[in-house]
Design an enzyme around this catalytic site. Structure first.
Site, PDB file in Angstrom:
ATOM      1  CG  ASN A 108      -3.309  -3.552  -6.177  1.00 20.75           C
ATOM      2  OD1 ASN A 108      -3.276  -4.749  -6.109  1.00 20.75           O
ATOM      3  ND2 ASN A 108      -3.681  -2.359  -5.723  1.00 20.75           N
ATOM      4  CE  LYS A 167      -3.625  -1.386  -9.416  1.00 22.73           C
ATOM      5  NZ  LYS A 167      -3.597  -0.027 -10.069  1.00 22.73           N
ATOM      6  CG  HIS A 209      -7.213   0.739  -5.758  1.00 19.00           C
ATOM      7  ND1 HIS A 209      -7.545   0.867  -7.006  1.00 19.00           N
ATOM      8  CD2 HIS A 209      -6.018   0.897  -5.177  1.00 19.00           C
ATOM      9  CE1 HIS A 209      -6.338   1.345  -7.792  1.00 19.00           C
ATOM     10  NE2 HIS A 209      -5.152   0.802  -6.757  1.00 19.00           N
ATOM     11  CD  GLU A 250      -6.918   0.500 -10.401  1.00 26.41           C
ATOM     12  OE1 GLU A 250      -7.637  -0.562  -9.915  1.00 26.41           O
ATOM     13  OE2 GLU A 250      -6.811   1.092 -11.184  1.00 26.41           O
ATOM     14  CD  GLU A 264      -2.515   3.417  -4.763  1.00 27.20           C
ATOM     15  OE1 GLU A 264      -1.635   3.542  -4.971  1.00 27.20           O
ATOM     16  OE2 GLU A 264      -3.466   3.180  -4.554  1.00 27.20           O
ATOM     17  N   GLY A 266      -1.499   3.733 -12.507  1.00 28.26           N
ATOM     18  CA  GLY A 266      -1.563   2.920 -14.006  1.00 28.26           C
ATOM     19  C   GLY A 266      -1.491   4.501 -14.826  1.00 28.26           C
ATOM     20  CB  SER A 282       2.648   6.179 -12.254  1.00 30.17           C
ATOM     21  OG  SER A 282       2.043   5.686 -13.371  1.00 30.17           O
TER      22      SER A 282
HETATM   23  P1  PGA Z   1       0.164   2.441 -10.124  1.00 29.61           P
HETATM   24  O1  PGA Z   1      -0.846   1.776  -9.565  1.00 29.61           O
HETATM   25  O2  PGA Z   1       1.895   2.184  -9.826  1.00 29.61           O
HETATM   26  O3  PGA Z   1       0.555   0.743 -11.788  1.00 29.61           O
HETATM   27  O4  PGA Z   1      -0.260   3.406 -10.795  1.00 29.61           O
HETATM   28  C1  PGA Z   1      -0.666   1.655  -8.478  1.00 29.61           C
HETATM   29  C2  PGA Z   1      -2.002   0.945  -7.470  1.00 29.61           C
HETATM   30  O5  PGA Z   1      -2.703   1.467  -8.268  1.00 29.61           O
HETATM   31  O6  PGA Z   1      -2.105   0.872  -6.302  1.00 29.61           O
END
Ligand code: PGA
Length: 329
Positions: free
Chosen positions: A85, A87, A169, A171, A239, A245, A285
């Site tokens: 992803n 982003k 997601h 976010e 997640e 993140g 992460s």
């Molecule tokens: P990350 O994000 O690996 O940077 O923690 C994962 C995601 O949001 O899909």
């Protein structure tokens, strides 16, 4: 022969893992399993031989330690799945470099590999990336395109060659404010157009600390289940929001505990078949250093990767962590 299980996992689904160095030489490679849930729920293991036969016929294998080999029961029957992803990151130049790194990476064959570039770079990526890697969008409009300023329709994504879309997601839930019902409708629409859905779920830190992890995940799952006609083209991404993140990856045990609960929820609320074949991938992460231990967990069927997916060689390491599920040579 030792039968091991995490406490919560065993409450939910019965025996989970079987370890025995003496079993290992009888197995090789990655095997597809039948529904372990069905097996353990429908019959008791009456003898060592019948138990052994079941292990032989339906378990996938993993190297579990330094000195001895181990056998890990794989709960799901789906192919390992790793999504990147990207982003809201990248430029034409940086994405061109990333694609070129991915194109020159050696990727294990028994993994579905998907990347999700920002909308504006999807065409560039699709036109330059190897066919080995499929393309996902990071969002889609809830219905047919039209007068919806700033939105991107599923039809347009298909036109560009997208096979997948990430929905729900954290976010989009917590920054943009999308709710369960809206996300469920988006999932149903994408599926109706033949686009697969990477359906995200996951709890906030305060929800975990309040002991509500399962409640939150099940509620989010139910919203998908209420809206979609079929689970054929859905991958569930667990997640935990506190892990996204932040560099604070869930431990393999924490992730496994939720994954087995999700699979159990599918079994009870959808069907045993869907529970077995639906990929449940972990995100938050994940990186080249922690993927292998996570991949060994029996209900972890792959990963959704953010930050580490922006580095081609590291993403390839994560894709290739599927080898953790195989017997060591
Ligand atoms: P990350 O994000 O690996 O940077 O923690 C994962 C995601 O949001 O899909």
């Amino acid at each position: 022969m030792a039968v091991t299980s995490t406490s919560l996992a065993s409450q939910l689904s019965g025996p989970k893992s079987i370890s025995s160095a003496s079993f290992a030489p009888n197995f090789s490679g990655l095997r597809r399993s039948c529904s372990k849930l069905d097996y353990f729920n429908s019959q008791s293991v009456s003898s060592t031989q019948s138990f052994f036969d079941h292990v032989h016929s339906s378990l996938r294998i993993s190297s579990s330690g330094k000195a001895c080999r181990g056998v890990i029961a794989m709960a799901g029957s789906g192919k390992f799945f790793v999504g990147g992803n990207w982003k809201c990151n990248g430029t034409k130049d940086s994405i061109s470099k990333l694609v070129s790194d991915l194109n020159s990476s050696k990727l294990e064959p028994d993994v579905d590999v998907v990347v999700a570039p920002p909308f504006v770079y999807i065409d560039q990526v699709k036109n330059s990336i190897t066919d080995r890697i499929e393309i996902s969008a990071q969002n889609s409009w809830v219905g047919k395109g039209g007068a919806f300023t700033g939105e991107i329709s599923v039809e347009q994504l298909k036109d560009l060659g997208c096979k997948w879309v990430i929905l729900g997601h954290s976010e989009r839930r917590h920054v943009i404010g999308e709710n369960d019902e809206f996300i469920g409708k988006k999932a149903a629409y994408a599926l109706s157009q033949g686009v697969g859905v990477i359906a995200c779920i996951g709890e906030l830190l305060q929800e975990r600390e309040a002991g509500k992890t399962f409640d939150v995940c099940f509620q989010q799952l139910k919203a998908y289940a209420d809206a979609v006609p079929s689970w054929d083209n859905i991958v569930i991404a667990y997640e935990p929001v506190w892990a996204i993140g932040t560099g604070k990856v869930a431990t393999p045990e924490q992730a496994q505990e939720v994954h087995v609960a999700v699979r159990d929820w599918l079994k009870k609320n959808v069907s045993a078949e869907v529970a077995s074949r639906t990929r449940i991938i972990y995100g938050g992460s994940v990186n080249g250093g922690n993927c292998s231990e996570l991949a060994k967990k029996e209900d972890i069927d792959g990963f959704l990767v953010g930050g580490a997916s922006l580095k081609g060689p590291e993403f390839a390491v994560i894709v290739n962590s599927v080898t953790s599920k195989k017997v060591a040579a």
